[in-house]
Scaffold this active site. Structure first.
Site, PDB file in Angstrom:
ATOM      1  N   ALA A  61       6.724  -0.455   1.191  1.00  0.00           N
ATOM      2  CA  ALA A  61       6.148  -1.505   2.034  1.00  0.00           C
ATOM      3  C   ALA A  61       5.396  -0.977   3.252  1.00  0.00           C
ATOM      4  O   ALA A  61       4.785  -1.768   3.975  1.00  0.00           O
ATOM      5  CB  ALA A  61       7.251  -2.454   2.511  1.00  0.00           C
ATOM      6  N   SER A  62       5.403   0.321   3.482  1.00  0.00           N
ATOM      7  CA  SER A  62       4.869   0.814   4.755  1.00  0.00           C
ATOM      8  C   SER A  62       3.358   0.713   4.861  1.00  0.00           C
ATOM      9  O   SER A  62       2.806   0.688   5.959  1.00  0.00           O
ATOM     10  CB  SER A  62       5.313   2.262   4.982  1.00  0.00           C
ATOM     11  OG  SER A  62       4.826   3.108   3.959  1.00  0.00           O
ATOM     12  N   ILE A  68      -6.683  -0.314  -7.588  1.00  0.00           N
ATOM     13  CA  ILE A  68      -6.656  -1.039  -6.313  1.00  0.00           C
ATOM     14  C   ILE A  68      -7.212  -0.153  -5.214  1.00  0.00           C
ATOM     15  O   ILE A  68      -7.007   1.060  -5.195  1.00  0.00           O
ATOM     16  CB  ILE A  68      -5.217  -1.471  -5.973  1.00  0.00           C
ATOM     17  CG1 ILE A  68      -4.582  -2.240  -7.142  1.00  0.00           C
ATOM     18  CG2 ILE A  68      -5.192  -2.334  -4.710  1.00  0.00           C
ATOM     19  CD1 ILE A  68      -3.090  -2.482  -6.959  1.00  0.00           C
ATOM     20  N   TYR A 126       1.993   9.766 -15.668  1.00  0.00           N
ATOM     21  CA  TYR A 126       1.924   8.479 -14.978  1.00  0.00           C
ATOM     22  C   TYR A 126       2.048   7.325 -15.966  1.00  0.00           C
ATOM     23  O   TYR A 126       2.825   6.389 -15.766  1.00  0.00           O
ATOM     24  CB  TYR A 126       0.613   8.381 -14.202  1.00  0.00           C
ATOM     25  CG  TYR A 126       0.475   7.110 -13.388  1.00  0.00           C
ATOM     26  CD1 TYR A 126       1.182   6.948 -12.206  1.00  0.00           C
ATOM     27  CD2 TYR A 126      -0.371   6.086 -13.802  1.00  0.00           C
ATOM     28  CE1 TYR A 126       1.065   5.784 -11.443  1.00  0.00           C
ATOM     29  CE2 TYR A 126      -0.500   4.925 -13.055  1.00  0.00           C
ATOM     30  CZ  TYR A 126       0.221   4.775 -11.881  1.00  0.00           C
ATOM     31  OH  TYR A 126       0.099   3.623 -11.140  1.00  0.00           O
ATOM     32  N   VAL A 153      14.984   4.173   3.011  1.00  0.00           N
ATOM     33  CA  VAL A 153      15.790   4.941   2.070  1.00  0.00           C
ATOM     34  C   VAL A 153      14.871   5.798   1.209  1.00  0.00           C
ATOM     35  O   VAL A 153      13.785   5.362   0.818  1.00  0.00           O
ATOM     36  CB  VAL A 153      16.620   3.994   1.172  1.00  0.00           C
ATOM     37  CG1 VAL A 153      17.423   4.777   0.151  1.00  0.00           C
ATOM     38  CG2 VAL A 153      17.548   3.125   2.007  1.00  0.00           C
ATOM     39  N   SER A 179       0.941  -1.262 -13.858  1.00  0.00           N
ATOM     40  CA  SER A 179      -0.404  -0.697 -13.809  1.00  0.00           C
ATOM     41  C   SER A 179      -1.058  -0.932 -15.154  1.00  0.00           C
ATOM     42  O   SER A 179      -0.370  -1.115 -16.168  1.00  0.00           O
ATOM     43  CB  SER A 179      -0.315   0.809 -13.521  1.00  0.00           C
ATOM     44  OG  SER A 179      -1.543   1.459 -13.775  1.00  0.00           O
TER      45      SER A 179
END
Length: 226
Positions: free
Chosen positions: A9-10, A172, A141, A52, A128
């Site tokens: 979320a950063s 994105i 990936y 975390v 993805s």
């Protein structure tokens, strides 16, 4: 208000998901400890950090013990890969990519299942296009994302009281995308890619879908008209 935990979320897509969910949810902002994560929590008054290291399974177990009920879990954290051919990809790359993108996702889901069951919650896997189609050079990936596709499908069958949504966005406009384009040797043209706000809006819309419907798979592709 219901509670949502968003991993990764950063910045980028994760931060945008958090901003769009903030009016309707109490937020747990997942990410490594950082000034960016703290700044977002300050920006979204009332949000808490869930700082975390997802691949530290002992730390992860300890951090989830206090969560007794969880309405939404958004798996957004992930890493890219080195874009090498299979013949040139060392085992350490496979271990790293699968460890972050698949194993940590499965373990966090497992640990939070009691809390999700208690709330009859909703799990969103930010997957993805590589989770549906593997291109040359993308094997680790794509394997990790195909694994997340399987995880979501199995979870949906095993936990009928929990809604499970897989989101398959095309590429994105994020910092990670810039790194990938640089590795590919191309010039970066953000108009070729989906906007984070657009993908976040689709995710938030799925979460807001009334309980009589189960939004299972969402596929988003860039139009180039952004």
């Amino acid at each position: 208000m219901p509670t949502a935990l968003i991993t990764g979320a950063s910045r980028g897509l994760g931060a945008e998901i958090a901003r769009q969910l903030a009016p309707t949810h109490d937020l747990l902002l997942g990410g490594r400890p950082s000034a960016e994560l703290d700044a977002l929590a300050t920006e979204l008054d009332g949000a808490s950090t869930f700082a975390v290291e997802l691949t530290d399974h002992e730390e992860l177990e300890g951090a989830t013990e206090a969560i007794s009920e969880l309405d939404v879990l958004v798996h957004n954290a992930g890493v890219g890969s080195s874009l090498e051919k299979i013949a040139d990809t060392p085992v350490e790359e496979w271990q790293h990519v699968l460890g972050v993108n698949l194993i940590a996702v499965a373990e966090l889901t497992r640990l939070l299942l009691p809390a999700l069951r208690a709330a009859r919650g909703h799990v969103v896997f930010v997957n993805s296009g590589a989770g549906r189609n593997a291109r040359p050079g993308w094997a680790p990936y794509a394997a990790s994302k195909f694994g997340v596709t399987a995880l979501a499908q199995a979870l949906r069958g095993e936990e009928p009281e929990i809604r499970v949504t897989s989101v398959f966005p095309g590429r994105i406009d994020t910092d990670m995308q810039r790194d990938i384009v640089a590795i590919e040797g191309d010039e970066y043209d953000r108009s070729r890619f989906l906007k984070p706000a657009t993908v976040a809006a689709a995710i938030v819309h799925a979460i807001a879908t009334p309980g009589d419907a189960h939004p299972e798979d969402i596929i988003l592709k860039p139009t180039g008209r952004g």
